[in-house]
Design a protein around this motif. Structure first.
Motif, PDB file in Angstrom:
ATOM      1  N   PHE A  58       0.912  -1.350  -0.129  1.00 19.96           N
ATOM      2  CA  PHE A  58      -0.011   0.031   0.194  1.00 19.96           C
ATOM      3  C   PHE A  58       0.878   1.220   0.079  1.00 19.96           C
ATOM      4  O   PHE A  58       0.390   2.546  -0.600  1.00 19.96           O
ATOM      5  CB  PHE A  58      -0.907  -0.053   0.966  1.00 19.96           C
ATOM      6  N   LEU A  59       1.935   1.095   0.613  1.00 16.53           N
ATOM      7  CA  LEU A  59       2.923   2.392   0.455  1.00 16.53           C
ATOM      8  C   LEU A  59       3.354   2.751  -0.963  1.00 16.53           C
ATOM      9  O   LEU A  59       3.256   3.804  -1.509  1.00 16.53           O
ATOM     10  CB  LEU A  59       4.050   1.982   1.426  1.00 16.53           C
ATOM     11  N   VAL A  64       3.161   6.117  -5.453  1.00 15.16           N
ATOM     12  CA  VAL A  64       3.309   6.367  -6.931  1.00 15.16           C
ATOM     13  C   VAL A  64       2.230   6.707  -7.427  1.00 15.16           C
ATOM     14  O   VAL A  64       2.173   7.837  -8.199  1.00 15.16           O
ATOM     15  CB  VAL A  64       3.632   4.728  -7.466  1.00 15.16           C
ATOM     16  N   GLY A  65       0.916   6.566  -6.769  1.00 14.31           N
ATOM     17  CA  GLY A  65      -0.380   7.120  -7.402  1.00 14.31           C
ATOM     18  C   GLY A  65      -0.461   8.728  -6.999  1.00 14.31           C
ATOM     19  O   GLY A  65      -0.819   9.423  -8.036  1.00 14.31           O
ATOM     20  N   SER A  67       2.126  10.616  -6.556  1.00 13.73           N
ATOM     21  CA  SER A  67       3.215  11.296  -7.104  1.00 13.73           C
ATOM     22  C   SER A  67       3.322  11.598  -8.433  1.00 13.73           C
ATOM     23  O   SER A  67       3.620  12.417  -9.312  1.00 13.73           O
ATOM     24  CB  SER A  67       4.761  10.646  -6.970  1.00 13.73           C
ATOM     25  N   THR A  68       2.045  10.667  -9.009  1.00  8.62           N
ATOM     26  CA  THR A  68       1.834  10.891 -10.523  1.00  8.62           C
ATOM     27  C   THR A  68       0.551  11.973 -10.910  1.00  8.62           C
ATOM     28  O   THR A  68       0.789  12.619 -11.814  1.00  8.62           O
ATOM     29  CB  THR A  68       1.498   9.483 -11.159  1.00  8.62           C
ATOM     30  N   ALA A  69      -0.420  11.497  -9.892  1.00  7.66           N
ATOM     31  CA  ALA A  69      -1.543  12.433 -10.106  1.00  7.66           C
ATOM     32  C   ALA A  69      -1.228  13.764  -9.832  1.00  7.66           C
ATOM     33  O   ALA A  69      -1.745  14.647 -10.481  1.00  7.66           O
ATOM     34  CB  ALA A  69      -2.587  11.882  -9.146  1.00  7.66           C
ATOM     35  N   VAL A  70      -0.646  14.395  -8.936  1.00 10.80           N
ATOM     36  CA  VAL A  70      -0.525  15.674  -8.510  1.00 10.80           C
ATOM     37  C   VAL A  70       0.015  16.186  -9.548  1.00 10.80           C
ATOM     38  O   VAL A  70      -0.290  17.412 -10.024  1.00 10.80           O
ATOM     39  CB  VAL A  70       0.389  15.769  -7.244  1.00 10.80           C
ATOM     40  N   ALA A 178       8.958   8.298  -8.417  1.00 17.31           N
ATOM     41  CA  ALA A 178       8.394   7.947  -7.299  1.00 17.31           C
ATOM     42  C   ALA A 178       8.837   6.424  -7.045  1.00 17.31           C
ATOM     43  O   ALA A 178       9.190   6.047  -5.856  1.00 17.31           O
ATOM     44  CB  ALA A 178       6.886   7.765  -7.403  1.00 17.31           C
ATOM     45  N   GLY A 179       8.861   5.270  -7.858  1.00 16.46           N
ATOM     46  CA  GLY A 179       9.150   4.033  -7.669  1.00 16.46           C
ATOM     47  C   GLY A 179      10.796   3.950  -7.347  1.00 16.46           C
ATOM     48  O   GLY A 179      11.216   3.181  -6.557  1.00 16.46           O
ATOM     49  N   ASN A 180      11.557   4.892  -8.070  1.00 14.91           N
ATOM     50  CA  ASN A 180      12.970   4.990  -7.607  1.00 14.91           C
ATOM     51  C   ASN A 180      13.460   5.274  -6.421  1.00 14.91           C
ATOM     52  O   ASN A 180      14.238   4.674  -5.773  1.00 14.91           O
ATOM     53  CB  ASN A 180      13.806   5.757  -8.835  1.00 14.91           C
ATOM     54  N   THR A 181      12.560   6.310  -5.865  1.00 17.29           N
ATOM     55  CA  THR A 181      12.737   6.825  -4.546  1.00 17.29           C
ATOM     56  C   THR A 181      12.496   6.140  -3.548  1.00 17.29           C
ATOM     57  O   THR A 181      13.063   5.787  -2.427  1.00 17.29           O
ATOM     58  CB  THR A 181      12.269   8.286  -4.266  1.00 17.29           C
TER      59      THR A 181
END
Length: 322
Positions: A58-59, A64-65, A67-70, A178-181
């Motif tokens: 869930f994290l 990711v959700g 960080s992409t949506a904003v 987001a995935g890399n961080t």
């Protein structure tokens, strides 16, 4: 064609300006989001291996959700106000997503301390860009670690986000970052994160599967342009790219080792625990401080080649469809 111009402008700004320290960086915001979400999820999920894996899933989904949506919403909103504002915001964030100059600068700082003979300073600056323990490394090990991280981050910090932005614009770049961080913060195989960070680590492996192989392959012609050994880069890339615990990192690191004519990788310590690792490349000569400069030159030429390749493909697709 909008994405092509955004990529070209963002990459040029990164090469010219890097990441000014005074400017807020989106990755810092993603990192803070990860920290807040981790604390919350650890409180609500059971402290068991299964509970930690569920919390980690869930994290990954949440970070990711969001960080992409904003940025996607911000870019869309800017376009409703003025298209020039939209393009400016896209270029600005594309610039921030790239990390070529900051990587070059960080590596060069370590090289300068190695050449000055200040091993304490070299270890300190190295610790800023690698995850391994640096307190007991000698000069050769420090140089080797810098070359390895420059090669790996050529993919993670430049070409992988370039790949995703070429597909889906700046929001896709944030999707990747987001995935890399997440992987850099919670994707460790220690007691704290072996379960909680599993989803993030696997997601990062999936994200980097294609870009890492593009990077390793493109380092071969990149080596020629950088004045290095392109034939050896391709030979070592083919031979050693899978000799790494990571399914991806061995691709650029093996090509870099071949281009330089040195041996990279080997055993390393993380959080006080030593891990045995295979080596890549041939030990043709002792590694030297100048190899840091050479690896950075290889990173930049490879990045420029990939930028041309991806922008060229986008342009051809646009011309074919329209």
């Amino acid at each position: 064609m909008e994405i092509v111009w955004v990529l070209l402008a963002g990459f040029a700004l990164d090469l010219l300006l890097g990441d000014p320290r005074w400017m807020p960086h989106p990755v810092v915001g993603i990192g803070r989001l990860i920290t807040v979400c981790e604390r919350f999820l650890r409180r609500i999920f059971p402290d068991t291996p299964e509970g930690k894996r569920a919390g980690g899933f869930f994290l990954t989904l949440t970070v990711v959700g969001v960080s992409t949506a904003v940025p996607a919403a911000a870019i869309y909103g800017a376009g409703l106000v003025d298209m020039r504002l939209k393009y400016g915001l896209e270029i600005f964030w594309c610039w921030q997503i790239f990390a070529a100059r900051s990587l070059n600068r960080a590596a060069d700082r370590v090289r300068a301390e190695v050449e000055n003979g200040d091993i304490s300073a070299a270890r300190k600056y190295l610790s800023w860009i690698v995850g391994r323990d640096t307190a007991k490394l000698n000069f050769s090990q420090i140089i080797r670690a810098v070359c390895e991280t420059v090669a790996e981050n050529c993919s993670d910090g430049v070409i992988a986000p370039m790949f995703y932005m070429a597909i889906g614009g700046v929001p896709a770049g944030f999707f990747y970052k987001a995935g890399n961080t997440l992987d850099s913060m919670v994707g460790y195989k220690n007691d704290r994160y072996i379960d909680f960070g599993r989803a993030s680590a696997r997601f990062d492996d999936l994200l980097n599967f294609v870009p890492a192989r593009i990077t390793g392959f493109m380092m071969c012609p990149g080596a020629v342009l950088a004045g290095l050994d392109g034939k050896a880069a391709f030979r070592i890339f083919r031979r050693d790219r899978l000799r790494h615990a990571s399914p991806n990192a061995g691709n650029p690191e093996s090509a870099c080792a071949g281009a330089l004519g040195v041996r990279l990788l080997g055993d390393a310590s993380y959080f006080g625990k030593k891990y045995r690792k295979d080596t890549v490349g041939d030990d043709l000569r002792p590694i030297e401080a100048e190899d840091i400069t050479r690896s950075c030159r290889l990173m930049l030429t490879t990045s420029a080649l990939c930028l041309g390749l991806m922008c060229g493909i986008r342009t051809l697709v646009f011309l074919f469809l329209f």
